[in-house]
Design a protein around this motif. Structure first.
Motif, PDB file in Angstrom:
ATOM      1  N   TYR A  52       0.729  -1.370  -0.030  1.00 60.19           N
ATOM      2  CA  TYR A  52      -0.030   0.190   0.476  1.00 60.19           C
ATOM      3  C   TYR A  52       1.034   1.649  -0.118  1.00 60.19           C
ATOM      4  CZ  TYR A  52      -3.092  -3.634   1.611  1.00 60.19           C
ATOM      5  OH  TYR A  52      -3.989  -4.701   1.827  1.00 60.19           O
ATOM      6  N   GLU A  53       2.393   1.232   0.173  1.00 59.74           N
ATOM      7  CA  GLU A  53       3.255   2.148   0.783  1.00 59.74           C
ATOM      8  C   GLU A  53       4.027   2.505   0.059  1.00 59.74           C
ATOM      9  OE1 GLU A  53       2.464   4.893   2.815  1.00 59.74           O
ATOM     10  OE2 GLU A  53       0.758   4.072   3.794  1.00 59.74           O
ATOM     11  N   ILE A  54       4.535   2.857  -1.220  1.00 59.86           N
ATOM     12  CA  ILE A  54       5.353   3.352  -2.374  1.00 59.86           C
ATOM     13  C   ILE A  54       6.701   3.643  -1.350  1.00 59.86           C
ATOM     14  CG2 ILE A  54       3.552   4.183  -3.918  1.00 59.86           C
ATOM     15  CD1 ILE A  54       5.446   6.582  -3.494  1.00 59.86           C
ATOM     16  N   ALA A  87       0.864 -10.481  -5.741  1.00 63.25           N
ATOM     17  CA  ALA A  87      -0.655 -11.720  -5.326  1.00 63.25           C
ATOM     18  C   ALA A  87      -1.862 -10.746  -4.902  1.00 63.25           C
ATOM     19  CB  ALA A  87       0.188 -13.002  -4.430  1.00 63.25           C
ATOM     20  N   GLY A  88      -1.858  -9.732  -5.378  1.00 55.95           N
ATOM     21  CA  GLY A  88      -2.617  -8.506  -4.701  1.00 55.95           C
ATOM     22  C   GLY A  88      -2.484  -7.443  -4.079  1.00 55.95           C
ATOM     23  N   ASP A  89      -3.839  -6.574  -3.612  1.00 54.32           N
ATOM     24  CA  ASP A  89      -3.911  -5.169  -3.028  1.00 54.32           C
ATOM     25  C   ASP A  89      -2.705  -4.037  -3.072  1.00 54.32           C
ATOM     26  OD1 ASP A  89      -6.079  -6.378  -1.890  1.00 54.32           O
ATOM     27  OD2 ASP A  89      -5.557  -6.411  -0.039  1.00 54.32           O
ATOM     28  N   PHE A  90      -2.984  -3.625  -3.894  1.00 57.02           N
ATOM     29  CA  PHE A  90      -1.744  -2.398  -4.081  1.00 57.02           C
ATOM     30  C   PHE A  90      -2.116  -1.381  -4.569  1.00 57.02           C
ATOM     31  CE2 PHE A  90      -1.936  -3.084  -8.266  1.00 57.02           C
ATOM     32  CZ  PHE A  90      -2.134  -4.503  -9.025  1.00 57.02           C
ATOM     33  N   ILE A  91      -3.930  -0.975  -4.732  1.00 58.31           N
ATOM     34  CA  ILE A  91      -4.744  -0.212  -5.519  1.00 58.31           C
ATOM     35  C   ILE A  91      -4.514   0.552  -4.185  1.00 58.31           C
ATOM     36  CG2 ILE A  91      -6.255   1.008  -6.973  1.00 58.31           C
ATOM     37  CD1 ILE A  91      -5.685  -1.213  -9.105  1.00 58.31           C
ATOM     38  N   ASN A 280       3.594  -4.599   2.697  1.00 57.71           N
ATOM     39  CA  ASN A 280       4.234  -3.224   2.336  1.00 57.71           C
ATOM     40  C   ASN A 280       5.571  -3.641   2.304  1.00 57.71           C
ATOM     41  OD1 ASN A 280       2.217  -1.340   2.100  1.00 57.71           O
ATOM     42  ND2 ASN A 280       1.919  -1.745   4.801  1.00 57.71           N
ATOM     43  N   VAL A 281       5.924  -4.826   2.004  1.00 57.81           N
ATOM     44  CA  VAL A 281       7.230  -5.295   1.196  1.00 57.81           C
ATOM     45  C   VAL A 281       8.465  -4.596   2.841  1.00 57.81           C
ATOM     46  CG1 VAL A 281       6.683  -4.985  -1.139  1.00 57.81           C
ATOM     47  CG2 VAL A 281       8.255  -3.172   0.069  1.00 57.81           C
ATOM     48  N   LYS A 282       7.703  -5.266   3.538  1.00 62.46           N
ATOM     49  CA  LYS A 282       8.621  -4.965   5.044  1.00 62.46           C
ATOM     50  C   LYS A 282       9.555  -6.722   4.266  1.00 62.46           C
ATOM     51  CE  LYS A 282       6.137  -3.016   8.541  1.00 62.46           C
ATOM     52  NZ  LYS A 282       4.931  -2.891   9.389  1.00 62.46           N
ATOM     53  N   THR A 283       8.957  -7.810   4.114  1.00 60.03           N
ATOM     54  CA  THR A 283       9.525  -8.863   3.286  1.00 60.03           C
ATOM     55  C   THR A 283       9.415  -8.999   2.264  1.00 60.03           C
ATOM     56  OG1 THR A 283       8.178 -10.144   4.293  1.00 60.03           O
ATOM     57  CG2 THR A 283      10.462 -10.050   5.634  1.00 60.03           C
ATOM     58  N   VAL A 284      10.403  -9.412   1.101  1.00 64.16           N
ATOM     59  CA  VAL A 284      10.218  -9.834   0.359  1.00 64.16           C
ATOM     60  C   VAL A 284       9.992 -12.003  -0.552  1.00 64.16           C
ATOM     61  CG1 VAL A 284       9.832  -8.017  -0.992  1.00 64.16           C
ATOM     62  CG2 VAL A 284      12.094 -10.111  -1.105  1.00 64.16           C
ATOM     63  N   TYR A 285       9.368 -12.630  -0.917  1.00 67.28           N
ATOM     64  CA  TYR A 285       9.804 -13.891  -1.043  1.00 67.28           C
ATOM     65  C   TYR A 285      10.618 -14.036  -2.089  1.00 67.28           C
ATOM     66  CZ  TYR A 285       8.257 -17.554   2.144  1.00 67.28           C
ATOM     67  OH  TYR A 285       7.842 -18.276   3.473  1.00 67.28           O
ATOM     68  N   LYS A 286      11.882 -15.007  -2.212  1.00 66.51           N
ATOM     69  CA  LYS A 286      12.258 -15.697  -3.408  1.00 66.51           C
ATOM     70  C   LYS A 286      12.426 -16.554  -3.825  1.00 66.51           C
ATOM     71  CE  LYS A 286      16.648 -13.272  -1.897  1.00 66.51           C
ATOM     72  NZ  LYS A 286      17.839 -12.329  -2.020  1.00 66.51           N
ATOM     73  N   HIS A 287      11.845 -17.403  -4.672  1.00 67.20           N
ATOM     74  CA  HIS A 287      11.888 -18.798  -4.559  1.00 67.20           C
ATOM     75  C   HIS A 287      12.510 -19.010  -6.058  1.00 67.20           C
ATOM     76  CE1 HIS A 287       8.149 -18.287  -2.627  1.00 67.20           C
ATOM     77  NE2 HIS A 287       7.823 -17.386  -3.273  1.00 67.20           N
ATOM     78  N   PHE A 288      13.311 -20.038  -5.787  1.00 64.31           N
ATOM     79  CA  PHE A 288      14.665 -20.521  -6.874  1.00 64.31           C
ATOM     80  C   PHE A 288      14.162 -21.596  -6.773  1.00 64.31           C
ATOM     81  CE2 PHE A 288      16.615 -18.081  -3.566  1.00 64.31           C
ATOM     82  CZ  PHE A 288      17.283 -16.341  -4.380  1.00 64.31           C
ATOM     83  N   LEU A 289      13.539 -22.256  -9.081  1.00 66.42           N
ATOM     84  CA  LEU A 289      12.885 -23.219  -8.937  1.00 66.42           C
ATOM     85  C   LEU A 289      14.143 -23.761  -9.590  1.00 66.42           C
ATOM     86  CD1 LEU A 289      10.769 -21.221  -8.226  1.00 66.42           C
ATOM     87  CD2 LEU A 289       9.344 -22.717 -10.643  1.00 66.42           C
ATOM     88  N   THR A 290      13.742 -24.982  -9.433  1.00 64.49           N
ATOM     89  CA  THR A 290      15.097 -26.463 -10.576  1.00 64.49           C
ATOM     90  C   THR A 290      13.701 -27.112 -11.608  1.00 64.49           C
ATOM     91  OG1 THR A 290      16.866 -25.747  -9.272  1.00 64.49           O
ATOM     92  CG2 THR A 290      16.933 -27.043 -11.313  1.00 64.49           C
ATOM     93  N   HIS A 291      13.679 -27.279 -12.718  1.00 67.04           N
ATOM     94  CA  HIS A 291      12.988 -27.930 -13.044  1.00 67.04           C
ATOM     95  C   HIS A 291      14.171 -28.834 -13.848  1.00 67.04           C
ATOM     96  CE1 HIS A 291       9.568 -29.645 -14.982  1.00 67.04           C
ATOM     97  NE2 HIS A 291       9.863 -29.266 -15.854  1.00 67.04           N
ATOM     98  N   ASP A 292      14.081 -30.035 -13.981  1.00 71.77           N
ATOM     99  CA  ASP A 292      14.377 -31.126 -13.909  1.00 71.77           C
ATOM    100  C   ASP A 292      13.403 -31.581 -15.732  1.00 71.77           C
ATOM    101  OD1 ASP A 292      15.284 -33.403 -15.725  1.00 71.77           O
ATOM    102  OD2 ASP A 292      16.426 -33.640 -13.287  1.00 71.77           O
ATOM    103  N   LYS A 293      13.696 -31.348 -16.586  1.00 69.58           N
ATOM    104  CA  LYS A 293      12.485 -32.277 -17.437  1.00 69.58           C
ATOM    105  C   LYS A 293      12.955 -33.563 -18.390  1.00 69.58           C
ATOM    106  CE  LYS A 293      11.002 -29.356 -21.311  1.00 69.58           C
ATOM    107  NZ  LYS A 293      11.723 -28.330 -22.569  1.00 69.58           N
ATOM    108  N   TYR A 294      13.793 -34.003 -17.764  1.00 68.93           N
ATOM    109  CA  TYR A 294      13.842 -35.940 -18.085  1.00 68.93           C
ATOM    110  C   TYR A 294      12.745 -36.271 -16.748  1.00 68.93           C
ATOM    111  CZ  TYR A 294      18.312 -35.569 -20.324  1.00 68.93           C
ATOM    112  OH  TYR A 294      19.423 -35.547 -21.429  1.00 68.93           O
ATOM    113  N   ARG A 295      12.578 -35.522 -15.615  1.00 70.39           N
ATOM    114  CA  ARG A 295      11.803 -36.646 -15.227  1.00 70.39           C
ATOM    115  C   ARG A 295      10.701 -35.682 -14.831  1.00 70.39           C
ATOM    116  NH1 ARG A 295      16.524 -36.078 -10.039  1.00 70.39           N
ATOM    117  NH2 ARG A 295      14.870 -37.087  -8.926  1.00 70.39           N
TER     118      ARG A 295
END
Ligand SMILES: [Zn+2]
Length: 534
Positions: A52-54, A87-91, A280-295
Motif C-alpha cells: 500500500y505504501e510506495i 499477489a494482489g492488494d496494491f491499488i 508493504n514489502v517489509k519482506t519479499v519472497y525469493k523462490h528458486f525453481l529448478t525444473h528437470d525436464k527428464y524427470r
C-alpha cells in the motif's frame, strides 16, 4: 538476509535435498557442455503481496519499493529468468491514494501503478482492495500498468466476459490463465502456467462478481495441462484456509503464491507449498525453481528476505517515488491548510498501529481513536456510552512515537469515514462483539475507546465493568462504515441498525483535534514539508 522456516523445512524433505545434490553437478555440466540443452532450467520468482505504501515505513528503516527494485535487478543479474509477481492488494488503501488532485478525482492508486511500473513487476492478480475505488478508477489503473493482469474467477458485472486492459489503444482481455515461456543459455525451455484467484468480499459489489474459485481453478488447470505447461502456479489473494483448500483439491499445483493476511506465512498442504510475504514489502519472497525436464519434476527453494535500509534504492524507481511524494505533499497542505510534516502532538509512549496488533487486540493508538470519537461529540448531543469501529480502517501498519505529524494521522485513517452517534440495542452490540473476536481476520476485529472488555471468568462482555444487558439501549459513537453494514461478516448492521444519528465529523478531524489537545507539542516542525517527513 534470513532463511525462512520453509527453507529449513524443505531441507529436511527429499525435494530440497534433491535440489542441493542437483545444483552442484548442474554447474559443472553447464560449464563442460556449453550451449547443449541439458533439459534442466533455473527460474527465480520474486514475490510481493499487499503493498500500500510506495515509501519505506518505520522512519525509513523497513520496506520501500525502490529497494525491492534493487533486489529485482540483483536477481536478474544472477539469472535472467527472473519473474516478479504481485499477489494482489496494491491499488488501495493508502494515504496518498485518498488525496484529491482536482475537485472530482482522487489519486486512487495511480501513484502505486506508476511506482510498480518502475519497480519492474511482471504479473499481478486482483486483491479485494483493487475494488475499493470506482470502476473508472480501477480501469485507469489497469490501463496505465505495464504489467500483465490475471484472474480466473473475477469478472465484471456490467459486461460479459473479462475485464479489459486498454494499454495505449491495444485492447486485451485480462486472461484466466497466463503462460510464460522461459529459455536458458543452453536452450532448455519451460512453460510456466499461472492461474489468478481472488477471495469474494463485498468490495466492488456494484461492478464485480466472483465465481467459485475451486471450480475456476480446476478449469484453469485443465487448460494449462492441455497447453503442455511444465509448471503450474496459482497466484492468489485468498485466505489461508482457502489457499489450503485449493491445495487439497489440486496437488498438481507446483506452488501457491498468495497474500491477504499481511503477515508472512508458509505451509505445505497436500505436497503443495503455500507462501505469503509481509505487507508493504517489509519482506519479499525469493523462490528458486529448478525444473528437470527428464524427470518432469520441479525443486523449489524459498527464501524470505527482510527489506531494510541496508539495501540501496534503485535510482529510477526512487525518482518516481519522490515525484509522487512531493505531489502528495502539496495536496495534503491544500486540504488541511498546514504542511504535511507539521507536528501536531508529542507522544511519550509507543502508539502501536502495526497490522499484527491492531487487527487482534486494543493498543494505545486504537483506544486513542475511540476516545477521539467520544470527544468529538458536542455536549448538546449528550455523552455516548462508548466508541466502536472496525480495525480494518486503521491502515498505518507502523507505530507512532515522539513527534506526530499531520501526515502520520493521514496514514492512520486513509479511508477517513464519518463519525455518527447511533442508538443500538445491547443484543446487536453483543452480536458485533462476538463476531469480532470469532473472526479477527479481514479487519473484522472491532476496536473501542477501551471501555469494553471481555470478562474471562464470567464469560461475558462488560462496559465500564458492568455486564452488557441485551435489552438495554446504548448511544454509540460509531464509524459509518461499520454502522451501515459495510464490514464483512457484520452486514447485519445494514438491517439491524435502525436508529441512525447525524454525521458529526470525519474520523481524521476527530483524531487530529484529540491529539492536539491531549498530547500538545512544543514545536511545530523542522520546516521539511515533503512526505514521508523523515
Ligand atoms: Zn486482501
Amino acid at each position: 538476509m534470513i532463511f525462512h522456516r520453509s527453507f529449513l523445512q524443505n531441507l529436511l524433505n527429499k525435494h530440497s535435498v534433491g535440489l542441493i545434490l542437483l545444483v552442484l553437478p548442474l554447474l559443472s555440466i553447464a560449464q563442460a557442455t556449453k550451449k547443449r540443452d541439458n533439459r534442466k532450467i533455473n527460474i527465480t520468482l520474486l514475490q510481493i503481496n499487499d503493498v500500500y505504501e510506495i515509501s519505506p515505513l518505520d522512519s525509513g528503516r523497513s520496506g520501500g519499493l525502490a529497494r525491492v527494485a534493487t533486489i529485482r535487478k540483483q536477481l536478474q543479474k544472477q539469472n535472467p529468468n527472473t519473474y516478479t509477481l504481485l499477489a494482489g492488494d496494491f491499488i488501495s488503501p493508502s494515504a496518498i491514494g485518498t488525496l484529491r488532485y482536482d475537485d472530482k478525482n482522487r489519486i486512487s492508486g495511480r501513484q502505486m501503478v506508476s511506482v510498480l511500473n518502475a519497480t519492474g513487476v511482471d504479473l499481478v492478480t486482483f486483491g479485494n482492495h483493487e475494488f475499493d475505488n470506482s470502476v473508472e478508477d480501477l480501469q485507469r489503473c489497469i490501463d496505465s500498468s505495464k504489467f500483465q493482469w490475471l484472474s480466473a474467477n473475477v469478472k465484471p458485472l456490467y459486461a460479459s466476459g473479462h475485464f479489459i486492459k486498454d494499454f495505449r489503444g491495444k485492447r486485451e482481455p485480462i486472461p484466466e490463465v497466463y503462460i510464460k515461456k522461459f529459455t536458458d543459455a543452453d536452450g532448455t525451455t519451460v512453460s510456466v502456467g499461472f492461474i489468478g484467484l481472488t477471495l469474494e468480499t463485498k468490495a466492488g459489489e456494484k461492478y464485480v462478481f466472483y465465481e467459485d474459485y475451486i471450480k475456476r481453478a480446476g478449469k484453469a488447470i485443465d487448460s494449462l495441462k492441455k497447453k503442455k505447461c511444465n509448471i503450474i502456479i496459482a497466484l492468489t489473494h485468498l485466505s489461508q484456509s482457502q489457499d489450503s483448500t485449493l491445495a487439497q483439491h489440486y496437488p498438481q499445483l507446483s506452488m501457491i503464491i498468495g497474500g491477504h493476511e499481511h503477515v508472512a506465512w508458509d505451509s505445505t498442504v497436500n505436497g503443495v507449498l503455500i507462501v505469503k510475504a509481509d505487507a508493504n514489502v517489509k519482506t519479499v519472497y525469493k523462490h528458486f525453481l529448478t525444473h528437470d525436464k527428464y524427470r518432469g519434476v520441479t525443486f523449489i527453494r524459498s527464501e524470505l528476505q527482510k527489506i531494510t535500509d541496508s539495501i540501496p534504492d534503485d535510482p529510477e524507481t526512487k525518482r518516481i517515488v519522490d515525484r509522487w511524494n512531493s505531489k502528495a505533499s502539496e495536496l495534503v497542505e491544500k486540504q488541511v491548510k498546514s504542511p504535511p510534516c507539521t507536528i501536531v502532538a508529542q507522544l511519550h509512549q509507543t502508539f502501536d498501529g502495526t497490522e499484527a496488533s491492531v487487527r487482534t487486540k486494543p493498543t494505545l493508538l486504537t483506544m486513542a481513536i475511540g476516545k477521539a470519537m467520544l470527544k468529538a461529540i458536542p455536549d448538546s448531543l449528550g455523552r455516548a456510552h462508548f466508541a466502536l469501529y472496525n480495525s480494518g480502517s486503521v491502515r498505518i501498519d507502523d507505530s507512532l512515537k515522539g513527534a506526530v505529524k499531520i501526515y502520520d494521522l493521514f496514514r492512520v485513517l486513509p479511508f477517513n469515514g464519518n463519525l455518527r452517534v447511533d442508538t443500538l440495542t445491547g443484543s446487536v452490540i453483543l452480536r458485533l462483539l462476538d463476531t469480532s473476536v470469532n473472526n479477527p481476520k479481514d479487519g473484522c476485529f472491532l476496536q473501542t475507546d477501551g471501555s469494553i472488555q471481555y470478562d474471562d471468568i464470567a464469560k461475558r462482555w462488560t462496559l465500564a465493568g458492568k455486564p452488557i444487558n441485551p435489552a438495554d439501549t446504548f448511544y454509540v459513537a460509531i464509524s459509518d462504515y461499520l454502522a451501515d453494514g459495510l464490514q464483512q461478516k457484520m452486514e447485519f448492521m445494514g438491517t439491524e441498525n435502525k436508529r441512525k444519528g447525524k454525521v458529526i465529523t470525519d474520523l481524521m478531524t476527530a483524531l487530529i483535534n484529540y491529539f492536539k489537545t491531549e498530547y500538545p507539542a512544543r514545536e511545530s516542525g523542522n520546516g521539511k514539508d515533503i512526505i514521508p517527513c523523515y
